[in-house]
Design a protein around this motif. Structure first.
Motif, PDB file in Angstrom:
ATOM      1  N   ILE A  20       0.831  -1.211   0.000  1.00 45.59           N
ATOM      2  CA  ILE A  20       0.000   0.000   0.000  1.00 45.59           C
ATOM      3  C   ILE A  20       0.866   1.262   0.000  1.00 45.59           C
ATOM      4  O   ILE A  20       0.463   2.297  -0.537  1.00 45.59           O
ATOM      5  N   VAL A  21       2.058   1.190   0.606  1.00 45.78           N
ATOM      6  CA  VAL A  21       2.978   2.332   0.511  1.00 45.78           C
ATOM      7  C   VAL A  21       3.405   2.543  -0.941  1.00 45.78           C
ATOM      8  O   VAL A  21       3.473   3.685  -1.423  1.00 45.78           O
ATOM      9  N   LEU A  22       3.642   1.455  -1.662  1.00 48.52           N
ATOM     10  CA  LEU A  22       4.005   1.557  -3.069  1.00 48.52           C
ATOM     11  C   LEU A  22       2.881   2.204  -3.869  1.00 48.52           C
ATOM     12  O   LEU A  22       3.122   3.058  -4.733  1.00 48.52           O
ATOM     13  N   LEU A 178       4.331  14.659   0.851  1.00 46.15           N
ATOM     14  CA  LEU A 178       4.400  13.541   1.784  1.00 46.15           C
ATOM     15  C   LEU A 178       3.039  13.272   2.422  1.00 46.15           C
ATOM     16  O   LEU A 178       2.636  12.116   2.591  1.00 46.15           O
ATOM     17  N   ARG A 179       2.308  14.336   2.771  1.00 50.57           N
ATOM     18  CA  ARG A 179       0.976  14.173   3.351  1.00 50.57           C
ATOM     19  C   ARG A 179       0.020  13.588   2.315  1.00 50.57           C
ATOM     20  O   ARG A 179      -0.826  12.745   2.642  1.00 50.57           O
ATOM     21  N   PHE A 180       0.149  14.020   1.067  1.00 50.61           N
ATOM     22  CA  PHE A 180      -0.698  13.490  -0.002  1.00 50.61           C
ATOM     23  C   PHE A 180      -0.428  11.994  -0.200  1.00 50.61           C
ATOM     24  O   PHE A 180      -1.361  11.205  -0.367  1.00 50.61           O
ATOM     25  N   ILE A 181       0.853  11.606  -0.177  1.00 51.82           N
ATOM     26  CA  ILE A 181       1.210  10.184  -0.305  1.00 51.82           C
ATOM     27  C   ILE A 181       0.641   9.389   0.860  1.00 51.82           C
ATOM     28  O   ILE A 181       0.131   8.279   0.687  1.00 51.82           O
ATOM     29  N   PHE A 182       0.709   9.979   2.070  1.00 48.41           N
ATOM     30  CA  PHE A 182       0.134   9.298   3.242  1.00 48.41           C
ATOM     31  C   PHE A 182      -1.366   9.079   3.067  1.00 48.41           C
ATOM     32  O   PHE A 182      -1.895   8.001   3.377  1.00 48.41           O
ATOM     33  N   LEU A 186      -3.270   5.470   2.859  1.00 47.42           N
ATOM     34  CA  LEU A 186      -4.397   5.112   3.727  1.00 47.42           C
ATOM     35  C   LEU A 186      -5.592   4.661   2.893  1.00 47.42           C
ATOM     36  O   LEU A 186      -6.260   3.669   3.235  1.00 47.42           O
ATOM     37  N   ASP A 187      -5.878   5.376   1.794  1.00 50.87           N
ATOM     38  CA  ASP A 187      -6.967   4.966   0.903  1.00 50.87           C
ATOM     39  C   ASP A 187      -6.742   3.546   0.394  1.00 50.87           C
ATOM     40  O   ASP A 187      -7.661   2.713   0.381  1.00 50.87           O
TER      41      ASP A 187
END
Length: 310
Positions: A20-22, A178-182, A186-187
């Motif tokens: 999910i991080v990827l 970075l916040r957008f990637i987080f 999460l989505d």
């Protein structure tokens, strides 16, 4: 049954986090939004590029629909569209990682090669049908929708106007990447996690409740009939590239033939019923029937070939 569920979660949780991080990084850098331009500008190489894009995009059969809608209304040839539709539901970076962990390296490589085979086969078979005249003429049933400034509306708006449900989500702009990637991570975790957990429960049910004799009769023999049965089972099975992994792990434990398992691994995600219903509204019937025929035929050939050469 609870023991099986606990063991499977313990075995896959960190691969799930990595996957999910990827997905979050891909979404964060908006790599998936570049798909439309890449495929539309590819010309004769469109089928090859569509297959590559399908294999690196973390999109299931329903998730790829917004991109396909936009590409179709931009006049993209049907062959690359079918190649993209065939490849993306089977393979993605998250699916590859989870398959590696859930089924092992051999199955991960089979999944990778099988996705390329089905994508290329579907694309070139579609191009042959176009050249023969079967898929000639107007193939898209969607009516384009334009905003007041003359630009093409979003795939969600176009789908809604044409009576097609297109999956969407509210994306909150963020000042920091970075916040957008987080947020996107999460989505992805919520979306993938709920299906993965359901599939793990189904795996536990298969392992604990399904008699081995049922598996042996239907898909346990090393024969073409087992492969055909697996393709037919995969047709209505409501799975995408992630949930099929634990389900197949349970079936392998109960004795499914490996050739039949390979066919199910390919056929299950590509013939998702919700996606087929949406495609039925987007394209004329002969396009959808051709898509199902060439993708299921590819899955059967892969499973049969595995039986012959293993």
């Amino acid at each position: 049954m609870l023991t099986v569920i606990g063991e499977e979660i313990a075995r896959m949780w960190w691969f799930f986090l990595l996957s999910i991080v990827l997905v979050g990084v891909i979404k964060g850098y908006k790599l998936d939004l570049q798909i439309r331009g890449w495929v539309n500008r590819a010309g004769a190489w469109g089928i090859f590029l569509a297959v590559v894009v399908g294999m690196v995009s973390p999109l299931c059969a329903c998730g790829i629909l917004p991109i396909v809608i936009s590409l179709a209304l931009m006049g993209t040839p049907i062959a690359p569209l079918i190649a993209l539709l065939a490849t993306s539901p089977i393979m993605g970076p998250d699916a590859l990682l989870l398959t590696w962990r859930g089924l092992g390296p051999e199955w991960a490589m089979l999944k990778l090669g099988g996705a390329a085979f089905i994508g290329l086969g579907a694309g070139f078979a579609t191009q042959w049908l176009v050249n023969c005249g079967f898929l000639a003429g107007e193939l898209v049933r969607l009516r384009p929708v334009y905003r007041e400034d003359g630009t093409l509306a979003s795939a969600y708006e176009i789908g809604t106007a044409n009576g097609i449900a297109v999956r969407t989500m509210t994306v909150v702009p963020r000042a920091k990447r970075l916040r957008f990637i987080f947020d996107r991570t999460l989505d992805a975790g919520l979306f993938i996690g709920k299906y993965l957990l359901l599939a793990i429960v189904l795996e536990a049910l298969i392992v604990t409740l399904v008699p081995i004799s049922w598996i042996t009769v239907l898909v346990g023999q090393k024969s073409l009939l087992s492969v055909l049965a697996a393709a037919l089972i995969g047709l209505p099975l409501p799975t995408n590239q992630i949930p099929i992994i634990p389900i197949l792990a349970g079936l392998l434990e109960r004795g499914i033939d490996h050739g039949a398992a390979f066919t199910l691994l390919m056929a299950g995600p590509v013939s998702s019923i919700p996606a087929i219903i949406a495609l039925w509204g987007m394209f004329h019937r002969r396009v959808v029937l051709s898509f199902l025929a060439v993708t299921l035929a590819g899955a059967v050939l892969l499973g049969w070939g595995y039986q012959l050469f293993s």
